[in-house]
Design an enzyme around this catalytic site. Structure first.
Site, PDB file in Angstrom:
ATOM      1  N   ASN A 106      24.639 -58.950  45.678  1.00 24.58           N
ATOM      2  CA  ASN A 106      24.428 -58.804  47.083  1.00 24.58           C
ATOM      3  C   ASN A 106      25.455 -57.885  47.948  1.00 24.58           C
ATOM      4  O   ASN A 106      26.790 -58.398  47.623  1.00 24.58           O
ATOM      5  CB  ASN A 106      24.386 -60.475  47.582  1.00 24.58           C
ATOM      6  CG  ASN A 106      24.510 -60.665  48.806  1.00 24.58           C
ATOM      7  OD1 ASN A 106      23.960 -59.810  49.578  1.00 24.58           O
ATOM      8  ND2 ASN A 106      24.709 -61.853  49.519  1.00 24.58           N
TER       9      ASN A 106
ATOM     10  N   LYS B  36      25.793 -57.584  50.942  1.00 18.19           N
ATOM     11  CA  LYS B  36      25.955 -57.863  52.200  1.00 18.19           C
ATOM     12  C   LYS B  36      25.900 -56.880  53.068  1.00 18.19           C
ATOM     13  O   LYS B  36      25.255 -55.918  53.124  1.00 18.19           O
ATOM     14  CB  LYS B  36      27.287 -58.843  52.156  1.00 18.19           C
ATOM     15  CG  LYS B  36      27.364 -59.987  51.279  1.00 18.19           C
ATOM     16  CD  LYS B  36      28.397 -61.080  51.182  1.00 18.19           C
ATOM     17  CE  LYS B  36      28.277 -61.885  50.190  1.00 18.19           C
ATOM     18  NZ  LYS B  36      29.188 -63.026  49.981  1.00 18.19           N
TER      19      LYS B  36
ATOM     20  N   HIS C 181      21.158 -67.824  52.185  1.00 21.91           N
ATOM     21  CA  HIS C 181      22.223 -67.508  51.890  1.00 21.91           C
ATOM     22  C   HIS C 181      23.452 -68.304  52.869  1.00 21.91           C
ATOM     23  O   HIS C 181      22.838 -68.435  54.091  1.00 21.91           O
ATOM     24  CB  HIS C 181      22.733 -65.940  52.047  1.00 21.91           C
ATOM     25  CG  HIS C 181      24.138 -65.829  51.368  1.00 21.91           C
ATOM     26  ND1 HIS C 181      25.241 -66.037  51.899  1.00 21.91           N
ATOM     27  CD2 HIS C 181      24.185 -65.302  50.089  1.00 21.91           C
ATOM     28  CE1 HIS C 181      26.212 -65.586  51.348  1.00 21.91           C
ATOM     29  NE2 HIS C 181      25.847 -65.317  50.292  1.00 21.91           N
TER      30      HIS C 181
ATOM     31  N   GLU D 227      25.428 -71.579  45.141  1.00 24.27           N
ATOM     32  CA  GLU D 227      26.533 -71.069  45.632  1.00 24.27           C
ATOM     33  C   GLU D 227      27.398 -71.990  46.333  1.00 24.27           C
ATOM     34  O   GLU D 227      27.094 -72.044  47.689  1.00 24.27           O
ATOM     35  CB  GLU D 227      26.054 -69.845  46.465  1.00 24.27           C
ATOM     36  CG  GLU D 227      25.317 -68.766  45.613  1.00 24.27           C
ATOM     37  CD  GLU D 227      25.580 -67.410  46.434  1.00 24.27           C
ATOM     38  OE1 GLU D 227      26.134 -66.525  45.565  1.00 24.27           O
ATOM     39  OE2 GLU D 227      25.474 -67.394  47.527  1.00 24.27           O
TER      40      GLU D 227
ATOM     41  N   GLY E 201      33.545 -65.527  48.238  1.00 28.89           N
ATOM     42  CA  GLY E 201      34.557 -64.551  48.702  1.00 28.89           C
ATOM     43  C   GLY E 201      35.809 -65.099  48.822  1.00 28.89           C
ATOM     44  O   GLY E 201      36.940 -64.720  49.481  1.00 28.89           O
TER      45      GLY E 201
ATOM     46  N   SER F 218      32.667 -65.890  43.740  1.00 24.98           N
ATOM     47  CA  SER F 218      33.816 -65.232  43.175  1.00 24.98           C
ATOM     48  C   SER F 218      33.553 -64.722  41.592  1.00 24.98           C
ATOM     49  O   SER F 218      34.370 -65.081  40.606  1.00 24.98           O
ATOM     50  CB  SER F 218      34.964 -66.059  43.499  1.00 24.98           C
ATOM     51  OG  SER F 218      35.128 -66.159  44.760  1.00 24.98           O
TER      52      SER F 218
HETATM   53  P1  PGA Z   1      31.244 -63.238  45.951  1.00 24.09           P
HETATM   54  O1  PGA Z   1      29.793 -63.532  47.027  1.00 24.09           O
HETATM   55  O2  PGA Z   1      30.789 -62.966  44.754  1.00 24.09           O
HETATM   56  O3  PGA Z   1      32.017 -62.166  47.101  1.00 24.09           O
HETATM   57  O4  PGA Z   1      31.975 -64.608  46.335  1.00 24.09           O
HETATM   58  C1  PGA Z   1      28.739 -64.212  46.520  1.00 24.09           C
HETATM   59  C2  PGA Z   1      27.445 -64.530  47.296  1.00 24.09           C
HETATM   60  O5  PGA Z   1      27.870 -64.444  48.751  1.00 24.09           O
HETATM   61  O6  PGA Z   1      26.637 -64.324  46.937  1.00 24.09           O
END
Ligand code: PGA
Length: 259
Positions: free
Chosen positions: A10, A12, A96, A165, A171, A211
């Site tokens: 993803n 974003k 999400h 998630e 993040g 993460s």
């Molecule tokens: P991240 O995001 O791997 O940066 O923690 C995961 C997501 O939001 O799908």
């Protein structure tokens, strides 16, 4: 249940169309087609044509990060599942936590979006998960129950992907522990069995997200009931994304061979 894991990236709100083209060419050079994994990238809408052009002819698929619940109409700024399908998208992310928390999307809106994904032939990647406060209050499973129950039962009948998630893991560098992930994934599989039957429960792929990095991918994909990963930050570099798929798929297959 698929014999190979689903590794989803993803992006974003990152990458211009030009950068997306560079990314796809770099990913292609790593030969993702030889991995026993299904790779999917979720670029911003504006980069989808560049991604489609550069990944055509490979096994890597692509999808939209969101969609509107209607197919067309006066919805300024919104994007229809029809538009995504025309650009060759196979998947679309729905619900999400950033959509839920920053853009205020309610469970009922997520449910309508899943229905729209179905109508337009896209496979929904439905995200669910609790916040840190909810986990510390012991309400993880009631939150998941609320998020899942909002979805129209008929919409579980087709191919569906559920991504667990936990909001506190996204993040932050705080990957959920193996116990936390297995606890939730087993609960999800049971919930699907009870509410939608064994068939749906076995067919639905359960991803973990939050993460995920190349360093933890092998451990995560060896866990029971983890059928893939949804990767944010670490998917932005083609080498890291490929590494996650490479080490993760090897570990996934090894764990299932031994079990
Ligand atoms: P991240 O995001 O791997 O940066 O923690 C995961 C997501 O939001 O799908």
């Amino acid at each position: 249940m698929s014999r190979i894991p689903l590794i989803a990236g993803n992006w974003k709100m990152n990458k211009t169309a030009g950068q997306a083209g560079d990314y796809c060419r770099a990913l292609k050079k790593l030969e993702p087609d030889r991995l026993p994994a299904e790779l999917v990238v979720f670029p911003p809408y504006t980069a989808l044509p560049a991604v489609a052009e550069n990944l055509a002819g490979t096994t890597v698929r692509w999808g939209g990060q969101d969609l509107h619940w209607e197919l067309s109409g006066p919805f300024t700024g919104a994007v229809s599942g029809q538009f995504l399908a025309e650009l060759g998208c196979s998947y679309v992310i729905v619900g999400h936590s950033e959509r839920r928390n920053i853009f205020g999307e309610a469970d009922s809106v997520c449910a309508r979006k899943i229905a729209a994904a179905r109508k337009t032939g896209l496979i929904p990647v439905f995200c669910c998960g609790e916040s840190d406060v909810e986990r510390s209050q012991g309400s993880t499973f009631s939150v998941l129950e609320r998020q899942l129950s909002a979805v129209t039962p008929a919409d579980f009948a087709g191919e569906t992907v559920i991504a667990y998630e936990p909001v506190w893991a996204i993040g932050t560098g705080n990957t959920a522990t193996a116990d936390q992930i297995v606890g939730v994934h087993q609960w999800l599989r049971r919930w699907l069995t009870v509410h939608h039957g064994t068939d749906v429960a076995e067919r639905t792929r359960l991803l973990y997200g939050g993460s995920v990095t190349p360093a933890v991918a092998a451990e995560l994909l060896a866990l029971p009931d983890v059928d893939g990963l949804l990767v944010g930050g670490a998917s932005l570099q083609p080498e890291a994304f490929f590494k996650i798929a490479e080490v993760g798929s090897a570990s996934f297959l090894e764990a299932r061979r031994l079990s």
